[in-house]
Design a protein around this motif. Structure first.
Motif, short mmCIF file in Angstrom:
data_model
loop_
_atom_site.label_atom_id
_atom_site.label_comp_id
_atom_site.label_asym_id
_atom_site.label_seq_id
_atom_site.Cartn_x
_atom_site.Cartn_y
_atom_site.Cartn_z
N ASP A 47 72.33 12.48 -1.87
CA ASP A 47 71.23 13.42 -1.70
C ASP A 47 70.75 14.42 -2.41
O ASP A 47 69.91 15.85 -2.38
CB ASP A 47 73.08 14.52 -2.42
CG ASP A 47 73.88 14.57 -1.14
OD1 ASP A 47 73.90 13.46 0.31
OD2 ASP A 47 75.19 14.49 -1.24
N MET A 48 70.10 13.69 -3.83
CA MET A 48 69.52 14.11 -4.58
C MET A 48 67.84 13.62 -4.49
O MET A 48 67.02 14.35 -4.96
CB MET A 48 69.61 13.62 -6.04
CG MET A 48 71.01 13.17 -6.72
SD MET A 48 71.45 15.55 -6.93
CE MET A 48 72.58 15.81 -5.56
N ALA A 80 70.70 22.70 -6.35
CA ALA A 80 72.08 22.84 -6.59
C ALA A 80 72.80 22.39 -7.65
O ALA A 80 74.14 23.07 -8.83
CB ALA A 80 73.07 23.35 -5.72
N LEU A 81 72.69 21.64 -8.21
CA LEU A 81 73.71 20.61 -8.46
C LEU A 81 73.09 20.78 -10.20
O LEU A 81 73.35 20.43 -10.83
CB LEU A 81 73.73 18.76 -8.59
CG LEU A 81 74.24 18.11 -9.57
CD1 LEU A 81 76.10 18.58 -9.22
CD2 LEU A 81 74.81 16.51 -8.95
N PHE A 82 71.92 21.19 -10.31
CA PHE A 82 70.67 20.60 -11.51
C PHE A 82 71.14 21.99 -11.56
O PHE A 82 69.13 22.38 -12.09
CB PHE A 82 69.82 19.26 -11.94
CG PHE A 82 70.78 18.68 -11.86
CD1 PHE A 82 71.08 17.76 -13.02
CD2 PHE A 82 70.39 17.56 -10.85
CE1 PHE A 82 71.70 15.99 -12.60
CE2 PHE A 82 70.93 16.61 -11.08
CZ PHE A 82 71.19 15.99 -11.90
N GLN A 83 70.91 23.01 -12.55
CA GLN A 83 70.74 24.65 -12.54
C GLN A 83 70.85 25.03 -13.89
O GLN A 83 70.90 23.84 -15.08
CB GLN A 83 72.51 24.94 -12.02
CG GLN A 83 73.06 25.39 -10.43
CD GLN A 83 74.24 25.90 -11.19
OE1 GLN A 83 74.48 27.02 -11.65
NE2 GLN A 83 75.19 25.24 -10.12
N ASN A 95 70.89 27.49 -15.64
CA ASN A 95 71.40 27.77 -15.89
C ASN A 95 72.60 27.18 -15.95
O ASN A 95 73.42 27.79 -17.53
CB ASN A 95 71.67 29.55 -15.75
CG ASN A 95 72.60 28.92 -14.07
OD1 ASN A 95 72.31 28.53 -14.07
ND2 ASN A 95 73.00 30.68 -14.37
N GLN A 96 72.69 26.09 -15.55
CA GLN A 96 74.33 25.35 -16.25
C GLN A 96 73.63 24.18 -16.89
O GLN A 96 74.05 22.96 -15.37
CB GLN A 96 75.01 25.50 -15.45
CG GLN A 96 75.68 26.60 -15.23
CD GLN A 96 77.58 26.37 -16.09
OE1 GLN A 96 77.59 27.32 -16.97
NE2 GLN A 96 78.34 25.66 -15.74
N LYS A 97 72.99 23.72 -17.67
CA LYS A 97 71.98 22.03 -17.40
C LYS A 97 73.51 21.14 -17.73
O LYS A 97 74.01 21.41 -18.38
CB LYS A 97 71.72 22.20 -18.99
CG LYS A 97 70.60 23.41 -18.01
CD LYS A 97 69.45 22.84 -19.72
CE LYS A 97 68.31 23.44 -19.24
NZ LYS A 97 66.64 23.69 -20.48
N ILE A 98 72.64 19.53 -17.51
CA ILE A 98 74.50 19.00 -17.54
C ILE A 98 72.97 17.80 -18.32
O ILE A 98 72.21 17.88 -18.43
CB ILE A 98 73.16 17.88 -16.53
CG1 ILE A 98 73.88 19.00 -14.58
CG2 ILE A 98 74.81 16.59 -15.57
CD1 ILE A 98 75.47 19.21 -15.08
N HIS A 99 74.15 18.06 -19.72
CA HIS A 99 73.63 17.03 -20.53
C HIS A 99 73.27 15.60 -20.42
O HIS A 99 74.84 15.47 -19.96
CB HIS A 99 73.80 17.50 -21.93
CG HIS A 99 73.97 18.64 -22.09
ND1 HIS A 99 72.33 19.15 -22.57
CD2 HIS A 99 74.73 20.10 -21.60
CE1 HIS A 99 72.09 20.50 -22.77
NE2 HIS A 99 73.20 21.03 -22.24
#
Length: 382
Positions: free
Chosen positions: A256-257, A265-268, A270-274
């Motif tokens: 999907d990536m 959509a997954l790695f926004q 304003n909402q970072k995935i650390h």
């Protein structure tokens, strides 16, 4: 969100049998995703992005890789004087049920927060916990459950047991129905993401009441009872989501990536995935290499060709090697002239020169961690 307003529980005692042999020596939460992340990064980041600095992780087996990845929790700002990451490893307990019960009570009592959010790692999503809390207060609910409307049906064999919610016009949950494997989950169903938010005081009461029934303690079972017997509300999540329950769903989720829309959509922003930081050299693309439509991590040496594939850290792709529709994980080596299609090559696996492995989208070939595939051997098909 005020400090100490809310604490988090990562319930990582999850069924991983559908991902064998990839999960033979690692929990589901430690599975690599999108070349540089682990599944645990998503719920952990969801919590810490909301300012949650007191988090408990409940584990029960093969956790060395998970400990190595998270360590002190520095990447998520959890290596603090107040709060932090609390790990409860119960795999060697003589009475797992009692140990899990005691640890749950101790953590909740000592955290001294008003609210609790509970998540696992099998539902990959990037969600705003602050928005869930706001919705919870507006609805004046006892428990809030996050759900997603299915854009298309889930096939009878394409899932493990799932919970589907029935909601009234006001968004209150009137029923939660378990859909076992072997039954279709209909289009537009409200699929529970098994993410819950409730007051700490209520959760303590629910845990104590459940224990009095004499049944083995399970946080999953406690929350099922909570949804059935309290004023439960649904919070609709509309972003990217993928349930990881099998080798195929794991394979599909990673691919999907390669779609820019899903990736964004997954790695926004304003909402970072650390995730755990690794300072590595950039990937080297040799003049003879041909890399098309791929997601590639750092530290690789690429001399062959790859198409529509995911190439993780420190991969060696030798001259003349051809990789298509495959996942080549960290430290794997693909020899000269090898030909791979629909393959998952796990960490530090070695594919000798000239080897051909051809799987399918529905049944990718899995090369196990540290496995060496030569011209006279095949790989395990899952």
């Amino acid at each position: 969100m005020k400090t100490n307003k809310i604490c988090g529980i990562l319930n990582l005692s999850e069924n991983k049998t559908g991902l064998q042999p990839l999960t033979k020596n690692r929990p589901l939460a430690a599975m690599p995703f999108a070349c540089r992340y682990r599944l645990v990064d998503f719920p952990l980041s969801n919590m810490t992005n909301a300012g949650i600095n007191t988090i408990a992780m409940f584990l029960n087996e093969n956790n060395r890789s998970l400990f190595d990845h998270i360590r002190s929790g520095k990447e998520w700002d959890l290596n603090t004087m107040y709060g932090g990451l609390f790990v409860f490893d119960e795999r060697n307990s003589d009475d797992f049920s009692q140990e899990n019960y005691d640890n749950s009570l101790n953590f909740l009592t000592k955290s001294a927060t008003e609210y609790v959010v509970i998540m696992g790692s099998k539902m990959v999503c990037n969600i705003d916990v602050k928005a869930i809390l706001q919705h919870h207060k507006q609805q004046d609910a006892d428990v809030t459950v996050v759900y997603k409307r299915l854009a298309s049906a889930i096939g009878a064999e394409d899932h493990e047991q799932l919970d589907v919610l029935t909601l009234d016009a006001a968004g209150h949950i009137t029923e939660s129905t378990a859909v076992p494997k072997g039954e279709v989950v209909a289009e537009n169903s409200a699929l529970s993401l098994e993410i819950y938010l409730l007051k700490q005081e209520l959760l303590l009461k629910l845990i104590a009441n459940y224990r009095e029934t004499g049944r083995d303690f399970s946080l999953d079972a406690v929350m099922e009872q909570a949804v059935a017997h309290t004023n439960a509300s649904g919070f609709e999540y509309t972003g990217y989501m993928r349930q990881i329950y099998s080798t195929k769903s794991y394979f599909d989720g990673n691919f999907d990536m390669l779609n820019d829309r899903n990736l964004a959509a997954l790695f926004q922003e304003n909402q970072k995935i650390h995730t755990k930081a690794k300072n590595e050299v950039p990937t080297f693309y040799a003049e003879e290499s041909d890399i098309v439509d791929c997601l590639v991590a750092n530290g690789c040496l690429l001399r062959g060709s790859a198409e529509h594939s995911l190439i993780f850290r420190n991969v060696l792709l030798e001259e003349g090697a051809v990789v298509r529709h495959s996942m080549i994980m960290q430290g794997a080596k693909v020899g000269a002239g090898a030909h791979l299609e629909y393959v998952i090559a796990d960490k530090k696996s070695v594919i000798d020169p000239g080897v051909t492995l051809i799987g399918t989208k529905d049944a990718p070939i899995v090369v196990k961690k540290d496995e060496h595939i030569d011209c006279n051997r095949g790989a395990e098909v899952q």
